[in-house]
Scaffold this active site. Structure first.
Site, mmCIF file in Angstrom:
data_model
loop_
_atom_site.group_PDB
_atom_site.id
_atom_site.type_symbol
_atom_site.label_atom_id
_atom_site.label_comp_id
_atom_site.label_asym_id
_atom_site.label_seq_id
_atom_site.Cartn_x
_atom_site.Cartn_y
_atom_site.Cartn_z
ATOM 1 N N ASP A 10 -3.612 -26.154 75.533
ATOM 2 C CA ASP A 10 -2.920 -26.661 74.340
ATOM 3 C C ASP A 10 -2.080 -27.857 74.775
ATOM 4 O O ASP A 10 -1.893 -28.103 75.973
ATOM 5 C CB ASP A 10 -2.010 -25.566 73.750
ATOM 6 N N SER A 11 -1.569 -28.583 73.790
ATOM 7 C CA SER A 11 -0.695 -29.703 74.100
ATOM 8 C C SER A 11 0.625 -29.225 74.693
ATOM 9 O O SER A 11 1.452 -30.054 75.081
ATOM 10 C CB SER A 11 -0.395 -30.480 72.816
ATOM 11 N N CYS A 73 -5.504 -25.417 70.157
ATOM 12 C CA CYS A 73 -4.728 -26.481 69.524
ATOM 13 C C CYS A 73 -5.552 -27.022 68.357
ATOM 14 O O CYS A 73 -6.687 -27.476 68.553
ATOM 15 C CB CYS A 73 -4.482 -27.571 70.562
ATOM 16 N N GLU A 151 8.931 -27.185 71.969
ATOM 17 C CA GLU A 151 8.754 -27.468 73.401
ATOM 18 C C GLU A 151 10.106 -27.414 74.134
ATOM 19 O O GLU A 151 10.165 -27.103 75.312
ATOM 20 C CB GLU A 151 8.115 -28.853 73.594
ATOM 21 N N CYS A 183 -0.998 -25.111 63.083
ATOM 22 C CA CYS A 183 -0.671 -25.616 64.422
ATOM 23 C C CYS A 183 -0.310 -24.398 65.261
ATOM 24 O O CYS A 183 0.461 -23.540 64.807
ATOM 25 C CB CYS A 183 0.516 -26.581 64.330
ATOM 26 N N HIS A 185 1.574 -23.969 67.635
ATOM 27 C CA HIS A 185 2.994 -23.809 67.974
ATOM 28 C C HIS A 185 3.746 -23.003 66.903
ATOM 29 O O HIS A 185 4.759 -22.386 67.198
ATOM 30 C CB HIS A 185 3.678 -25.182 68.077
HETATM 31 N N1 DGL Z 1 -0.318 -26.940 69.093
HETATM 32 C C1 DGL Z 1 -1.028 -28.019 68.596
HETATM 33 C C2 DGL Z 1 -1.816 -27.759 67.334
HETATM 34 O O1 DGL Z 1 -2.212 -26.654 67.144
HETATM 35 C C3 DGL Z 1 -0.578 -29.402 68.717
HETATM 36 C C4 DGL Z 1 0.756 -29.777 68.331
HETATM 37 C C5 DGL Z 1 1.026 -31.157 68.823
HETATM 38 O O2 DGL Z 1 0.932 -31.352 70.027
HETATM 39 O O3 DGL Z 1 1.325 -32.017 68.003
HETATM 40 O O4 DGL Z 1 -2.066 -28.644 66.560
#
Ligand code: DGL
Length: 262
Positions: A10-11, A73, A151, A183, A185
């Site tokens: 993931d990011s 992600c 984060e 997302c 996150h």
């Molecule tokens: N967790 C990620 C997603 O599901 C990316 C969030 C990001 O880095 O902007 O989109």
């Protein structure tokens, strides 16, 4: 090959929400998790940049011997999974906003979706949305600023609450009965979100569906680890590891977290 690990990236720390579902459903699988926190958020980046990060993460997971890659992600999946599937000889599992169940279940005919700019502007999201939401009001909201706060380990700080109120209040005004978290996150925010929208709106995320799909593909390809010995999990972050550790509190399995430059 079946004894090799499941790779997840993931990011940043968000994909841990998906990774937890995978480890719960597949307790005998080893995993390797990459948090590309140095490059978060992906959501504001160009498609080319996102692709470049996805290639880098995928190649590292392959180098570490992973038998399958879960792109945990939405932004990476919607922008890069077609390329990854075409160019690497390994199965990929992606994650997309769960807009279909929300559209099928809504009674108020209004649903909300909170996701990154990269996801909401992607072709894949548009195609899925158009397919399932005819006649339904879809309130799309870019969650700008949310990922950097997560984060930084801020889940229910005053800043986060203010941002969420700004994004969710228009959805409440539109009388949504389902909120799609687009997302990976965002599931960490569910308790905070519930304080704002209450308990009557159904919150949908895609974690469980991704875990089930991973299980199905491993079975289909004969890649399921049949051993019943204790599994091992290796998590790597290319930024500070504190937030990653925070996300794993109360998760009592064997794992290591390390900082790695990638
Ligand atoms: N967790 C990620 C997603 O599901 C990316 C969030 C990001 O880095 O902007 O989109």
């Amino acid at each position: 090959m079946s004894k090799q690990a499941i790779g997840v990236f993931d990011s940043g720390v968000g994909g841990v929400s998906i990774w937890k579902e995978i480890t719960a459903l597949l307790p005998f699988e080893d995993t390797v998790y990459l948090a590309d926190s140095k490059n978060a958020p992906y959501g504001q980046k160009s498609k080319e940049k996102i692709l470049e990060y996805c290639i880098k993460n995928t190649e590292l997971l392959i180098e570490k011997g992973c038998k399958i890659v879960v792109v945990a992600c939405n932004t990476a999946t919607t922008n890069a999974i077609a390329f990854l599937r075409e160019n690497y000889n390994i199965p990929f599992i992606g994650i997309e906003p769960a807009i279909k169940p929300a559209a099928l279940q809504t009674r108020t005919n209004a649903i909300g979706i909170l996701a990154t700019r990269g996801t909401l502007s992607s072709e894949l999201f548009h195609t899925t949305s158009q397919k399932f939401t005819a006649g339904i009001e879809v309130i799309e909201q870019i969650g700008e600023g949310i990922v950097p706060l997560i984060e930084a380990g801020q889940i229910d700080s005053p800043e986060m609450i203010a941002l969420l109120k700004q994004y969710l209040n228009p959805m409440l005004d539109a009388n949504i009965d389902h909120l799609v978290l687009g997302c990976s996150h965002y599931p960490f925010l569910i308790p905070t979100i519930k304080k704002i929208i209450g308990d009557t709106i159904t919150i949908i995320d895609s974690g469980e569906a991704v875990a089930k799909q991973t299980d199905a593909i491993l079975k289909e390809r004969n890649l399921l680890n049949n051993s019943t010995s204790i599994s091992h999990h290796k998590l790597y972050s290319n930024s500070q590891i504190e937030t990653l550790s925070l996300m794993l509190q109360e998760w009592n399995h064997q794992y290591t977290i390390k900082k790695l430059n990638f």
